[in-house]
Design a protein around this motif. Structure first.
Motif, short mmCIF file in Angstrom:
data_model
loop_
_atom_site.label_atom_id
_atom_site.label_comp_id
_atom_site.label_asym_id
_atom_site.label_seq_id
_atom_site.Cartn_x
_atom_site.Cartn_y
_atom_site.Cartn_z
N SER A 1 0.90 -1.20 0.06
CA SER A 1 -0.05 -0.03 -0.10
C SER A 1 0.83 1.20 0.09
O SER A 1 1.85 1.48 0.80
CB SER A 1 -0.70 0.02 1.23
N PRO A 2 0.58 2.09 -1.08
CA PRO A 2 1.34 3.63 -0.95
C PRO A 2 0.67 4.05 0.24
O PRO A 2 -0.43 4.08 0.75
CB PRO A 2 1.00 4.10 -2.32
N VAL A 3 1.58 4.99 0.90
CA VAL A 3 1.34 5.67 2.09
C VAL A 3 1.51 7.12 2.06
O VAL A 3 2.52 7.90 1.68
CB VAL A 3 2.11 5.34 3.47
N ALA A 4 0.15 7.95 2.40
CA ALA A 4 0.35 9.31 2.23
C ALA A 4 0.16 9.66 3.85
O ALA A 4 -0.23 9.08 4.63
CB ALA A 4 -0.87 10.19 1.75
N ILE A 5 0.76 10.96 4.31
CA ILE A 5 0.71 11.55 5.71
C ILE A 5 -0.02 12.88 5.61
O ILE A 5 0.26 13.65 4.80
CB ILE A 5 2.19 11.68 6.18
N GLY A 6 -0.90 12.67 6.54
CA GLY A 6 -1.60 14.05 6.75
C GLY A 6 -1.53 14.59 8.08
O GLY A 6 -1.54 13.82 9.13
N LEU A 7 -1.26 15.84 8.27
CA LEU A 7 -0.89 16.45 9.27
C LEU A 7 -1.97 17.64 9.66
O LEU A 7 -2.14 18.51 9.12
CB LEU A 7 0.43 17.42 9.38
N ALA A 8 -2.74 17.21 10.42
CA ALA A 8 -4.08 18.40 10.78
C ALA A 8 -3.74 19.22 11.70
O ALA A 8 -3.43 18.82 12.83
CB ALA A 8 -5.15 17.11 11.22
N LEU A 9 -4.22 20.29 11.21
CA LEU A 9 -4.04 21.55 12.16
C LEU A 9 -5.36 22.07 12.82
O LEU A 9 -5.36 22.89 13.72
CB LEU A 9 -3.64 22.69 11.33
N PHE A 10 -6.46 21.44 12.23
CA PHE A 10 -7.71 21.81 12.95
C PHE A 10 -7.89 21.20 14.31
O PHE A 10 -7.15 19.88 14.69
CB PHE A 10 -9.12 21.41 12.00
N ALA A 11 -8.29 21.87 15.13
CA ALA A 11 -8.58 21.61 16.66
C ALA A 11 -9.87 21.13 16.92
O ALA A 11 -11.00 21.63 16.50
CB ALA A 11 -8.36 22.78 17.77
N VAL A 12 -10.11 19.61 17.40
CA VAL A 12 -11.47 19.16 17.31
C VAL A 12 -11.52 18.38 18.71
O VAL A 12 -10.47 17.76 19.12
CB VAL A 12 -11.49 18.32 16.15
N SER A 13 -12.70 18.25 19.26
CA SER A 13 -12.93 17.22 20.37
C SER A 13 -13.93 16.39 20.30
O SER A 13 -14.78 16.65 19.62
CB SER A 13 -13.36 18.51 21.69
N LEU A 14 -13.88 15.36 20.83
CA LEU A 14 -14.83 14.20 21.10
C LEU A 14 -15.58 14.74 22.19
O LEU A 14 -15.43 14.33 23.26
CB LEU A 14 -14.14 12.82 21.27
N ALA A 15 -16.86 15.37 21.85
CA ALA A 15 -17.63 16.04 22.90
C ALA A 15 -18.38 14.97 23.72
O ALA A 15 -18.87 15.13 24.69
CB ALA A 15 -18.53 17.21 22.33
N GLY A 16 -18.72 13.85 23.04
CA GLY A 16 -19.44 12.80 23.86
C GLY A 16 -19.72 11.77 22.68
O GLY A 16 -19.22 11.74 21.59
N PRO A 17 -20.21 10.57 23.19
CA PRO A 17 -20.56 9.67 22.28
C PRO A 17 -21.19 9.96 20.95
O PRO A 17 -22.36 10.61 21.01
CB PRO A 17 -21.16 8.52 22.79
N GLY A 18 -20.50 9.81 19.60
CA GLY A 18 -20.93 10.15 18.50
C GLY A 18 -21.09 11.82 18.17
O GLY A 18 -21.89 12.27 17.25
N ARG A 19 -20.24 12.21 18.94
CA ARG A 19 -20.44 13.80 19.05
C ARG A 19 -19.21 14.49 18.80
O ARG A 19 -18.32 14.30 19.74
CB ARG A 19 -21.43 14.69 19.94
#
Length: 349
Positions: free
Chosen positions: A114-132
């Motif tokens: 499998s060829p591999v790409a790397i993504g470096l996320a700058l967005f800030a995100v939180s798992l606020a609860g189950p499914g959210r």
């Protein structure tokens, strides 16, 4: 496009939801109550990029059908176990979307074709609860790696990121000619991660704390020294580029202090818990070994002392074991004791 997101937590879940909103067919894996909530009602997203419910498909077994792209978004230390069931998809391009180091090699070991790409996320995100999922910092993403994998991942990301990934949109997709250099710059940025896990404070509170900020700055200085010793060509991540690294190289902790303040300011007013603190709150292990621990391991191999990063690794693991945060007023003494014990050992111990 048909994609499978392995580990639809905060970052992986957001990408899955964005891709589904853009019209792609999205399969996701998740665990526990989070998985149950996704199966029952999809992924709910709110915050900086609007509010919607993404109709992703939770997969509890590995699909026999072809997928166009695998997205590995687990914590880096969970990569090997997460990839094992996907061996029949060897040859499918993979996008690694993680903090720290190690995920790319795990893919190459598990899916050697499998060829591999790397993504470096700058967005800030939180798992606020189950499914959210809540977006607290609607920022962009840097992409690089194997051209064959980038060729698949790039159009997906451009269609999924708000603003089409255009520089004048609300999110920007940047292609990195040297993804290793960008990864090390992300390691520098991720120095903001360990202290919140130890203290229970947000990134903004950590940077505002007169006792904690100097520790963060020293960890940044160590990271630059290790990257320089490794011959890294520092890449750009958001507003952090080779010039910012050079200022730390020459200006030491004062320049690192300035960078840390700028990073916190860029996160806005919504408290950012950082990914390690989110893991601690969920009772999960963190990726400290793949972030601060990666700095320590490489420093040891190159003869560069990293006492602050070593102490941060030990203290994060202590919080993982005990579930108890250290008050910032007590932290300096605990850290000093860790640094003293680390500095007493040779760099290659």
């Amino acid at each position: 496009m048909r994609i499978a997101v392995i580990g639809a937590g905060a970052v992986g879940g957001l990408l899955a939801a964005l891709a589904a909103r853009a019209g792609h067919e999205v399969l996701v894996t998740a665990r526990g109550e989070h998985a149950d909530a996704i199966a029952a009602a999809g992924l709910r997203v709110d915050g900086g990029w609007g509010a919607w419910v993404a109709p992703v498909e939770l997969v509890r077994s590995i699909p026999n059908e072809t997928v166009d792209l695998l997205v590995l978004a687990t914590k880096a230390h969970d990569s090997t176990a997460a990839l094992a069931p996907w061996s029949e998809h060897d040859g499918t391009p993979v996008l690694v979307l993680q903090n720290g180091l190690g995920g790319e090699q795990a893919v190459r070991d598990a899916l050697p074709h499998s060829p591999v790409a790397i993504g470096l996320a700058l967005f800030a995100v939180s798992l606020a609860g189950p499914g959210r999922i809540t977006v607290t910092g609607p920022n962009g993403l840097t992409l690089g790696g194997d051209p064959a994998a980038v060729a698949v991942a790039e159009p997906l990301l451009r269609s999924a990121l708000p603003g089409g990934g255009a520089p004048d949109g609300t999110a920007e997709l940047v292609l990195a000619p040297d993804i290793r250099g960008a990864q090390f710059t992300k390691l520098l940025v991720n120095q903001v991660n360990a202290l919140p896990a130890i203290t229970g404070l947000s990134v903004q509170q950590t940077v505002a704390d007169a006792g904690l900020l100097p520790i963060l700055a020293r960890g940044m200085v160590e990271t630059v020294a290790v990257g320089d010793a490794a011959g890294v060509a520092w890449g750009r991540i958001g507003g952090v580029d080779a010039e910012a690294v050079a200022r730390i190289r020459t200006g030491g902790t004062a320049a690192a202090d300035e960078l840390a303040r700028a990073l916190a300011a860029g996160m806005g007013e919504v408290p950012n818990p950082a990914s390690m603190l989110q893991s601690i709150r969920r009772g999960c292990t963190t990726e400290v070994d793949q972030i601060n621990g990666a700095v320590v391991a490489l420093g040891a191999s190159l003869g560069v002392a990293t006492p602050v990063n070593a102490a941060l690794v030990a203290l994060v693991h202590e919080v993982e074991r005990t579930g108890r945060h250290l008050a910032s007023t007590d932290f300096a003494a605990a850290l000093a004791a860790r640094i003293d014990s680390t500095e007493a050992r040779p760099a290659d111990a």
